[in-house]
Motif scaffolding. Sequence first.
Motif, PDB file in Angstrom:
ATOM      1  N   MET A   1      53.663  27.587  41.602  1.00 29.69           N
ATOM      2  CA  MET A   1      52.369  27.912  42.241  1.00 29.69           C
ATOM      3  C   MET A   1      51.720  29.084  41.514  1.00 29.69           C
ATOM      4  SD  MET A   1      53.454  27.639  46.227  1.00 29.69           S
ATOM      5  CE  MET A   1      51.808  27.996  46.861  1.00 29.69           C
ATOM      6  N   ARG A   2      50.441  28.915  41.205  1.00 31.46           N
ATOM      7  CA  ARG A   2      49.736  29.961  40.510  1.00 31.46           C
ATOM      8  C   ARG A   2      48.683  30.595  41.425  1.00 31.46           C
ATOM      9  NH1 ARG A   2      52.080  32.329  38.033  1.00 31.46           N
ATOM     10  NH2 ARG A   2      50.435  33.200  36.711  1.00 31.46           N
ATOM     11  N   PRO A   3      48.343  31.877  41.202  1.00 30.77           N
ATOM     12  CA  PRO A   3      47.390  32.557  42.088  1.00 30.77           C
ATOM     13  C   PRO A   3      46.026  31.877  42.094  1.00 30.77           C
ATOM     14  CG  PRO A   3      48.520  34.147  40.680  1.00 30.77           C
ATOM     15  CD  PRO A   3      48.880  32.793  40.167  1.00 30.77           C
ATOM     16  N   LEU A   4      45.329  32.035  43.223  1.00 28.10           N
ATOM     17  CA  LEU A   4      43.981  31.456  43.352  1.00 28.10           C
ATOM     18  C   LEU A   4      43.038  32.088  42.335  1.00 28.10           C
ATOM     19  CD1 LEU A   4      43.910  31.332  47.225  1.00 28.10           C
ATOM     20  CD2 LEU A   4      43.616  29.357  45.695  1.00 28.10           C
ATOM     21  N   ARG A   5      43.274  33.332  41.999  1.00 31.09           N
ATOM     22  CA  ARG A   5      42.491  33.979  40.931  1.00 31.09           C
ATOM     23  C   ARG A   5      43.450  34.880  40.143  1.00 31.09           C
ATOM     24  NH1 ARG A   5      39.786  31.129  43.315  1.00 31.09           N
ATOM     25  NH2 ARG A   5      37.609  31.291  44.046  1.00 31.09           N
ATOM     26  N   GLU A   6      43.286  34.857  38.829  1.00 30.17           N
ATOM     27  CA  GLU A   6      44.011  35.797  37.963  1.00 30.17           C
ATOM     28  C   GLU A   6      43.009  36.426  37.000  1.00 30.17           C
ATOM     29  OE1 GLU A   6      47.791  34.363  35.997  1.00 30.17           O
ATOM     30  OE2 GLU A   6      47.069  32.464  36.870  1.00 30.17           O
TER      31      GLU A   6
ATOM     32  N   LYS B   1      25.744  50.041  34.016  1.00 31.18           N
ATOM     33  CA  LYS B   1      26.929  49.485  33.351  1.00 31.18           C
ATOM     34  C   LYS B   1      27.569  48.487  34.306  1.00 31.18           C
ATOM     35  CE  LYS B   1      27.817  53.642  30.621  1.00 31.18           C
ATOM     36  NZ  LYS B   1      28.721  54.826  30.438  1.00 31.18           N
ATOM     37  N   GLU B   2      27.870  47.316  33.780  1.00 34.64           N
ATOM     38  CA  GLU B   2      28.496  46.273  34.584  1.00 34.64           C
ATOM     39  C   GLU B   2      29.855  45.933  33.987  1.00 34.64           C
ATOM     40  OE1 GLU B   2      28.825  44.997  37.237  1.00 34.64           O
ATOM     41  OE2 GLU B   2      28.431  42.856  37.448  1.00 34.64           O
ATOM     42  N   THR B   3      30.849  45.768  34.828  1.00 35.73           N
ATOM     43  CA  THR B   3      32.148  45.261  34.364  1.00 35.73           C
ATOM     44  C   THR B   3      32.183  43.775  34.665  1.00 35.73           C
ATOM     45  OG1 THR B   3      33.266  47.364  34.773  1.00 35.73           O
ATOM     46  CG2 THR B   3      34.649  45.412  34.596  1.00 35.73           C
ATOM     47  N   VAL B   4      31.970  43.008  33.602  1.00 39.28           N
ATOM     48  CA  VAL B   4      31.958  41.552  33.743  1.00 39.28           C
ATOM     49  C   VAL B   4      33.415  41.095  33.774  1.00 39.28           C
ATOM     50  CG1 VAL B   4      31.182  39.386  32.690  1.00 39.28           C
ATOM     51  CG2 VAL B   4      29.802  41.483  32.450  1.00 39.28           C
ATOM     52  N   GLN B   5      33.774  40.353  34.811  1.00 37.44           N
ATOM     53  CA  GLN B   5      35.171  39.984  35.016  1.00 37.44           C
ATOM     54  C   GLN B   5      35.351  38.473  34.891  1.00 37.44           C
ATOM     55  OE1 GLN B   5      36.234  41.918  38.870  1.00 37.44           O
ATOM     56  NE2 GLN B   5      34.461  43.211  38.400  1.00 37.44           N
ATOM     57  N   LEU B   6      36.396  38.096  34.179  1.00 35.33           N
ATOM     58  CA  LEU B   6      36.703  36.669  34.035  1.00 35.33           C
ATOM     59  C   LEU B   6      38.073  36.369  34.652  1.00 35.33           C
ATOM     60  CD1 LEU B   6      36.218  34.300  31.031  1.00 35.33           C
ATOM     61  CD2 LEU B   6      38.462  34.443  32.136  1.00 35.33           C
ATOM     62  N   TYR B   7      38.062  35.481  35.624  1.00 30.05           N
ATOM     63  CA  TYR B   7      39.285  35.079  36.317  1.00 30.05           C
ATOM     64  C   TYR B   7      39.572  33.612  36.006  1.00 30.05           C
ATOM     65  CZ  TYR B   7      38.379  39.257  39.193  1.00 30.05           C
ATOM     66  OH  TYR B   7      38.154  40.548  39.635  1.00 30.05           O
ATOM     67  N   ILE B   8      40.849  33.251  36.050  1.00 28.60           N
ATOM     68  CA  ILE B   8      41.181  31.833  35.964  1.00 28.60           C
ATOM     69  C   ILE B   8      41.987  31.424  37.191  1.00 28.60           C
ATOM     70  CG2 ILE B   8      41.229  31.884  33.436  1.00 28.60           C
ATOM     71  CD1 ILE B   8      44.339  31.612  33.649  1.00 28.60           C
ATOM     72  N   HIS B   9      42.037  30.112  37.415  1.00 27.60           N
ATOM     73  CA  HIS B   9      42.937  29.541  38.411  1.00 27.60           C
ATOM     74  C   HIS B   9      43.476  28.245  37.828  1.00 27.60           C
ATOM     75  CE1 HIS B   9      43.600  27.004  42.251  1.00 27.60           C
ATOM     76  NE2 HIS B   9      44.692  27.699  41.972  1.00 27.60           N
TER      77      HIS B   9
ATOM     78  N   CYS C   1      36.367  39.665  42.258  1.00 26.74           N
ATOM     79  CA  CYS C   1      37.281  38.506  42.272  1.00 26.74           C
ATOM     80  C   CYS C   1      36.722  37.334  43.064  1.00 26.74           C
ATOM     81  CB  CYS C   1      38.638  38.917  42.814  1.00 26.74           C
ATOM     82  SG  CYS C   1      38.624  39.334  44.563  1.00 26.74           S
ATOM     83  N   LEU C   2      35.649  37.560  43.825  1.00 27.57           N
ATOM     84  CA  LEU C   2      35.044  36.437  44.571  1.00 27.57           C
ATOM     85  C   LEU C   2      33.999  35.725  43.713  1.00 27.57           C
ATOM     86  CD1 LEU C   2      34.669  38.013  48.159  1.00 27.57           C
ATOM     87  CD2 LEU C   2      36.636  36.864  47.132  1.00 27.57           C
ATOM     88  N   ALA C   3      34.042  35.958  42.423  1.00 29.11           N
ATOM     89  CA  ALA C   3      33.086  35.330  41.493  1.00 29.11           C
ATOM     90  C   ALA C   3      33.108  33.823  41.650  1.00 29.11           C
ATOM     91  CB  ALA C   3      33.458  35.707  40.066  1.00 29.11           C
ATOM     92  N   GLU C   4      32.006  33.171  41.276  1.00 23.73           N
ATOM     93  CA  GLU C   4      31.961  31.719  41.457  1.00 23.73           C
ATOM     94  C   GLU C   4      32.557  30.997  40.245  1.00 23.73           C
ATOM     95  OE1 GLU C   4      27.318  31.961  41.229  1.00 23.73           O
ATOM     96  OE2 GLU C   4      27.901  29.957  40.486  1.00 23.73           O
ATOM     97  N   LYS C   5      33.027  29.781  40.530  1.00 21.04           N
ATOM     98  CA  LYS C   5      33.587  28.953  39.457  1.00 21.04           C
ATOM     99  C   LYS C   5      32.460  28.538  38.528  1.00 21.04           C
ATOM    100  CE  LYS C   5      35.331  24.973  40.685  1.00 21.04           C
ATOM    101  NZ  LYS C   5      36.310  23.916  41.096  1.00 21.04           N
ATOM    102  N   MET C   6      32.657  28.735  37.243  1.00 21.14           N
ATOM    103  CA  MET C   6      31.569  28.438  36.314  1.00 21.14           C
ATOM    104  C   MET C   6      31.907  27.344  35.326  1.00 21.14           C
ATOM    105  SD  MET C   6      29.781  32.051  35.477  1.00 21.14           S
ATOM    106  CE  MET C   6      28.681  32.802  36.698  1.00 21.14           C
ATOM    107  N   ILE C   7      33.166  27.278  34.943  1.00 18.02           N
ATOM    108  CA  ILE C   7      33.553  26.327  33.902  1.00 18.02           C
ATOM    109  C   ILE C   7      34.931  25.758  34.242  1.00 18.02           C
ATOM    110  CG2 ILE C   7      34.115  26.088  31.428  1.00 18.02           C
ATOM    111  CD1 ILE C   7      32.402  28.618  30.955  1.00 18.02           C
ATOM    112  N   VAL C   8      35.176  24.530  33.855  1.00 24.85           N
ATOM    113  CA  VAL C   8      36.533  23.976  33.972  1.00 24.85           C
ATOM    114  C   VAL C   8      36.995  23.603  32.571  1.00 24.85           C
ATOM    115  CG1 VAL C   8      37.988  22.165  34.943  1.00 24.85           C
ATOM    116  CG2 VAL C   8      36.109  23.123  36.307  1.00 24.85           C
TER     117      VAL C   8
END
Length: 716
Positions: free
Chosen positions: A650-655, A635-643, A705-712
């Motif tokens: 100022m907004r967090p580097l990852r949310e 089982k994987e918990t796929v996590q989606l963060y935005i910046h 949370c150290l996931a890589e940037k995938m989309i803008v």
Amino acid sequence: MLSKFEKRAEEILSKMSLKEKIGQLNQLETPVAQNLEQVKEKVRQGLVGSILMCVGATAGNDEQGAIDVNFYNELQRIAVEESPSGIPMIFGRDVIHGHRTVFPIPLAMTASFNTDLIEKSYECIAREAANESVHWTFTPMLDMCRDPRWGRIIEGTGEDPFVGAKVAEAIVKGLQGDDVSKSDRMLSCAKHYIGYGASEGGRDYHRAEISDYSLHNNYLPAFRSAIKAGAKTVMSSFNDINGQPVTSSKYYLTDILRGQLGFDGFVVSDFNAVIQLMRQGVAKTVADCCLLALNAGLDMDMQDNCYIDNLEELVKNGSIDIKVVDEAVKRILKVKLYKGLFENPYCNHIEMDRTKHLEAAYEMASESMVLLKNDNGVLPLKKDAKIALAGPFTYEQRSLLGSWTIDGKAEETEHFYSALKNASKGEIWATSFGGLNWDSTGKAMDWADVIVLALGESWSATGESRAVSDISISENQKDLIRKAKATGKKVVGVFFCGRPIAMQGIAENLDAVIYAWHSGSMTAKAACDILYGDVVPSGKMPVTVPRLATHIPLYYNVTSSGRPVNCYYGENPGACYVDSIPTPYYPFGYGLSYTEFEYENPKAIKEELSLNDLKAGESFKISVCVKNTGNYDGKETVQLYIHDPVASMMRPLRELKAFEKTEILKGEAKNIEFSLGFDDLGYYLSNGEYVVEKGEIEVYIGSNCLAEKMIVLKIS
Ligand code: GLC
């Protein structure tokens, strides 16, 4: 939901004397032999609206007697049959993460990232506690916390507002269901409102400095979610914020809680919190405490008799408007009507088969545990492996239940050695320590195929008034790890802890690390089944694991520095301290499996939407393909963060903005889809206004949370 009881509450109120009205605002702890008759007389006069089903200011730390249903039914009979208005009392208890069947501490349950399972767990918990007179539990505890020195971090949902909101919803729904008046449901209580988790230095009951900007974006989201999910009681917190005690703050208790969050239930104080306003230096007399708290919007006074002893005089001398009292009484009456207490004031206790609850507790524990390290696939172990088991948690029972376990029974809790012995097909040599009888331990370790160390922290070093200055395990345990490593054998550390501990100097000396938490009645079996691979671990850390306690506070949703020193994300880590590297030992959202997952082919159906489109309800549709490339189903918990790289504030580097836990069979690939709409892409200004701004939004998707940037994405 409560408005439908407005008329009936008005009718009841209209017949009540002033004394009785004040009685509804009064909560007393469970009477004991010494004061039983006086309490019964107060109940008979209608002067007790609620009973706190425990004795003492820190129920989570002190032994409480088992519930005697007949005792509470008799107290209730007096209220219903002998008091002037016959208003039933509401019985509240700290059923935090289990009743007789104990589930993992809430921080551990959060680590499962499985909100369906959390909801199911609280359904079981409500069923057991409601069957023993409990109408109302002081749960969920929603104090966002970035300082694991604070003992109460174990009661909450960790450092992230979004996870806190999701878990809050799951707990409230699990406790209350679709109809909280049913006999197997309980009223929830969103606590501690607000900012208690920011207690300075992690020292319990201390002051907090929280800007309104941070309050709205970090501390309030879980409460907004609990209220939206149907929570009808809130407990105010002991702490002050920026020099203002919450207990006497109209700003926090009325303007924000009711005005901005739309809360329509009642607020109960924390234990003796009203009278503590004198110590906090905003009230000179007990009467002043009462005046300040009630006018601020604090409806029910827990245990310090402030209201019952002072309100009548304050109303008669005009210091308090009777309308304020009436409003508070009506809120409480409406919640009692909502719970169905007038129709069903008594508990019809049944003999309950807890088998299914224990199965649910096992499932919850299995999904809460986090595999933090597994070098060279040392885990899972073979069932016939010769194991040398050592450490203070080898035979430990009580601590596995965790803090705030009032009705759990340590003597019924299986210990780790027993679970291993039952599961093993090999030989197990065990000792409760190792450091003391090193020669025999050393020989056993030489004999063994693998060394398993049962490590951790005592339940009594966690929970209320249990802050620690160093988040670690004992020196003896560290010494045991070093000695085990020196044998040259593979060493597995199983950590039965409540809070995250600083791992520098510990994890390096282990080949594998399982964070088993204090996971309740089924801790041992769950940890054992993970060790042998009967369960593939799937938990993720809901809090950052620091290298050193001196790096606290260290959390993932940090804003960017103007200098290139964002060390959480690996930027010039040596530039933060000259004497240590303050990068996380394990970052937020981190957890391994026995299999591997690969992320590929991230896509957004549309990479640009206008602000008006979003306001009109359109959302960005994002998908990613996750492949199980290893040798186990998992089982994987796929996590989606935005910046949001450019915003007015100022907004967090990852949310973290979305997560999905899903089973992916070995060799299988799954397309995971997310939607980001107006409510996901904005933030709150200091005045509580929610805004979404035009510009780019970076999207990071991965397994922590150290996931890589995938989309803008672009909001135009
Ligand atoms: C305690 C705690 C609170 C608990 C209450 C009743 O002091 O702060 O979380 O619900 O008193 O036991």
